[in-house]
Design a protein around this motif. Structure first.
Motif, short mmCIF file in Angstrom:
data_model
loop_
_atom_site.label_atom_id
_atom_site.label_comp_id
_atom_site.label_asym_id
_atom_site.label_seq_id
_atom_site.Cartn_x
_atom_site.Cartn_y
_atom_site.Cartn_z
N PHE A 70 48.65 45.41 44.54
CA PHE A 70 49.12 46.16 45.39
C PHE A 70 50.41 46.54 45.06
O PHE A 70 51.19 45.79 44.36
N GLU A 71 51.12 48.16 45.86
CA GLU A 71 51.94 47.70 44.90
C GLU A 71 52.89 48.11 46.55
O GLU A 71 52.37 49.32 47.37
N LEU A 72 54.33 47.66 46.80
CA LEU A 72 55.08 49.43 48.23
C LEU A 72 56.70 49.11 47.59
O LEU A 72 57.43 47.92 47.24
N ASP A 73 56.91 49.81 47.50
CA ASP A 73 58.86 49.63 47.23
C ASP A 73 58.41 49.26 45.44
O ASP A 73 59.88 49.07 45.66
N HIS A 74 58.27 50.05 44.78
CA HIS A 74 58.01 49.84 43.33
C HIS A 74 58.27 48.64 42.85
O HIS A 74 59.13 47.90 42.32
N VAL A 75 57.76 47.63 43.67
CA VAL A 75 57.08 46.11 43.63
C VAL A 75 55.79 46.53 43.70
O VAL A 75 55.09 46.33 44.36
N LEU A 76 55.11 45.48 42.99
CA LEU A 76 53.76 45.12 42.51
C LEU A 76 53.27 43.77 42.25
O LEU A 76 53.89 42.62 41.91
N TYR A 77 52.38 43.43 43.26
CA TYR A 77 52.52 42.04 43.29
C TYR A 77 51.37 41.92 43.35
O TYR A 77 50.33 43.05 43.11
N SER A 78 50.30 40.59 42.84
CA SER A 78 49.19 40.59 41.84
C SER A 78 48.49 39.34 43.25
O SER A 78 48.49 38.39 43.42
N VAL A 79 47.47 39.53 43.13
CA VAL A 79 46.89 38.32 43.93
C VAL A 79 45.75 37.52 43.53
O VAL A 79 45.39 38.09 42.58
N ILE A 80 46.51 36.11 43.68
CA ILE A 80 46.39 35.59 42.98
C ILE A 80 44.92 33.71 43.75
O ILE A 80 45.33 33.68 44.85
#
Length: 82
Positions: A70-80
């Motif tokens: 998921f992405e918000l404010d140009h930060v990409l988060y990966s669910v681990i």
């Protein structure tokens, strides 16, 4: 004629670790410290500011599982999933 050069900033990447089978999008945003409160999560989701797996997602309860992003404010988060 002048050339226009545009530099695109590389997205910052962060991991979000979960121990359950899934996490709701609003909870994932809070866990990742991307938002301060659940109310803030609701606002950014309903305004279409959040992408899940590269597509705009407006569902607060969207279930995210290991491997999702998921992405918000140009930060990409990966669910681990741990």
């Amino acid at each position: 004629m002048k050339k226009l050069v545009v530099k695109v900033a590389e997205k910052q990447k962060k991991d979000v670790h979960i121990s359950t089978d899934y996490i709701r999008l609003d909870a994932a945003l809070k866990l990742a410290d991307a938002v301060q409160t659940g109310g803030h999560a609701k606002i950014v989701i309903t305004e279409g500011d959040v992408k899940v797996n590269d597509a705009v997602c407006m569902q607060r309860g969207k279930k995210l599982r290991g491997g999702d992003t998921f992405e918000l404010d140009h930060v990409l988060y990966s669910v681990i999933k741990d």
